[in-house]
Motif scaffolding. Structure first.
Motif, short mmCIF file in Angstrom:
data_model
loop_
_atom_site.label_atom_id
_atom_site.label_comp_id
_atom_site.label_asym_id
_atom_site.label_seq_id
_atom_site.Cartn_x
_atom_site.Cartn_y
_atom_site.Cartn_z
N VAL A 194 -48.06 71.11 37.04
CA VAL A 194 -47.82 70.97 38.23
C VAL A 194 -48.01 69.58 38.93
O VAL A 194 -48.93 69.21 38.84
N LEU A 195 -46.84 69.08 39.34
CA LEU A 195 -46.87 67.67 39.65
C LEU A 195 -47.37 67.81 41.22
O LEU A 195 -47.05 68.55 42.20
N VAL A 196 -48.43 66.84 41.18
CA VAL A 196 -49.20 66.62 42.57
C VAL A 196 -49.51 65.12 42.87
O VAL A 196 -49.23 64.33 41.96
N SER A 197 -49.83 64.76 44.10
CA SER A 197 -50.32 63.39 44.24
C SER A 197 -51.73 63.58 44.97
O SER A 197 -51.88 64.41 45.87
N HIS A 198 -52.57 62.86 44.38
CA HIS A 198 -53.87 62.81 44.74
C HIS A 198 -54.37 61.40 45.37
O HIS A 198 -53.73 60.34 45.02
N LYS A 199 -54.84 61.38 46.73
CA LYS A 199 -54.87 60.19 47.40
C LYS A 199 -55.69 59.03 46.75
O LYS A 199 -55.60 58.10 47.08
N LYS A 200 -56.69 59.55 45.63
CA LYS A 200 -57.34 58.49 45.15
C LYS A 200 -57.09 58.35 43.74
O LYS A 200 -57.21 57.03 43.13
N MET A 201 -56.36 59.02 42.98
CA MET A 201 -55.98 58.96 41.58
C MET A 201 -54.28 58.66 41.58
O MET A 201 -53.90 58.39 40.35
N GLY A 202 -53.50 58.82 42.55
CA GLY A 202 -52.33 58.80 42.38
C GLY A 202 -51.39 59.88 41.76
O GLY A 202 -51.87 61.05 42.07
N ALA A 203 -50.35 59.83 41.30
CA ALA A 203 -49.44 60.87 40.84
C ALA A 203 -50.12 61.28 39.64
O ALA A 203 -50.48 60.70 38.74
N GLY A 204 -50.05 62.62 39.47
CA GLY A 204 -50.43 63.48 38.24
C GLY A 204 -49.83 64.74 38.24
O GLY A 204 -49.17 65.27 39.06
N TYR A 205 -50.70 65.41 37.30
CA TYR A 205 -50.29 66.88 37.26
C TYR A 205 -51.65 67.65 37.23
O TYR A 205 -52.58 67.11 36.72
N ARG A 206 -51.40 68.91 37.86
CA ARG A 206 -52.62 69.88 37.54
C ARG A 206 -52.37 70.69 36.37
O ARG A 206 -51.12 70.95 36.05
N LEU A 207 -53.19 70.88 35.52
CA LEU A 207 -52.95 71.71 34.25
C LEU A 207 -53.30 73.17 34.21
O LEU A 207 -54.48 73.43 34.94
#
Length: 226
Positions: free
Chosen positions: A77-90
């Motif tokens: 699931v594509l998400v954006s984390h304010k500290k880690m940037g763009a990524g995925y929830r698995l």
């Protein structure tokens, strides 16, 4: 002086309405703060077994622990984390010894990182149950070919992975998660903007009262000069 009565009454009615709106937001702020405190207590409570059946309203944020074996495919699931940037929830299915298939949000991984292999054998996951409401009219369609999803819609995920409509968001695990960072449930995503509204309505009431006083003073001065 009689000419001042009507604008005075209308002005005071407007002032009373603004004050009442401020009072209402003040009460709503108290209710929201009490709700957030209740949610925080629920999130941090001692974990229990995943109830059967579950209730999305009653069991939201319930602290639970489940053990079993990860099986099947992992949804990204594509998400954006304010500290880690763009990524995925698995999100992967955990099959319990009783045969239940639960959705587990294992955590966050950066876009450029490889998805680590699932741990072998029985594992334990501790976290909270949640049914996120992340779908709106602007949510894109999931790209199943590339395994890129845009929201954690629990019923859709459950149907896709042949699992119960139960999402356990991991807070800690019994295995080495590697590059996957668990993102436990918190109250940060629950909006509480009532203080801003309180300040706004009370501020408008003060300005309204000052403008009313200035208006009445000018009317009074004008009437005396006639």
């Amino acid at each position: 002086m009689r000419r001042l009565i009507l604008p005075l009454v209308l002005g005071l009615v407007g002032f009373a309405i603004l004050i009442s709106l401020g009072n209402w937001q003040l009460r709503r702020m108290g209710e929201k703060e009490a709700y957030l405190a209740e949610v925080e207590a629920l999130i941090g409570a001692a974990p229990q077994a995943v109830p059967a059946p579950v209730d999305p309203v009653r069991d939201r944020f319930l602290a639970v622990a489940a053990e079993g074996v990860f099986t099947g495919n992992t949804v990204r699931v594509l998400v954006s984390h304010k500290k880690m940037g763009a990524g995925y929830r698995l999100i992967t299915v955990l099959e319990t010894p009783e045969g239940r298939r639960l959705l587990v949000d294992r955590g966050f991984i950066r876009v450029a990182s490889e998805i680590p292999a699932l741990p072998k054998g029985k594992v334990e996951v501790t976290g909270n149950l949640h049914w996120p409401e992340e779908v709106d009219k602007y949510t894109p369609e999931n790209d199943l070919d590339k395994n890129i999803w845009f929201a954690r819609a629990v019923p859709v995920l459950a149907a896709h992975l042949n699992a119960e409509e139960v999402l356990l968001i991991a807070r800690s695990t019994s295995y080495d998660a590697g590059a996957v960072v668990p993102l436990g449930v918190g109250t940060e995503g629950i909006p509480n903007d009532h203080l801003e509204y309180v300040v706004t309505w009370y501020g408008l009431a003060i300005v309204w009262l000052l403008m009313l006083g200035l208006f009445l003073w000018r009317m009074y001065k004008s009437a005396r000069n006639l």
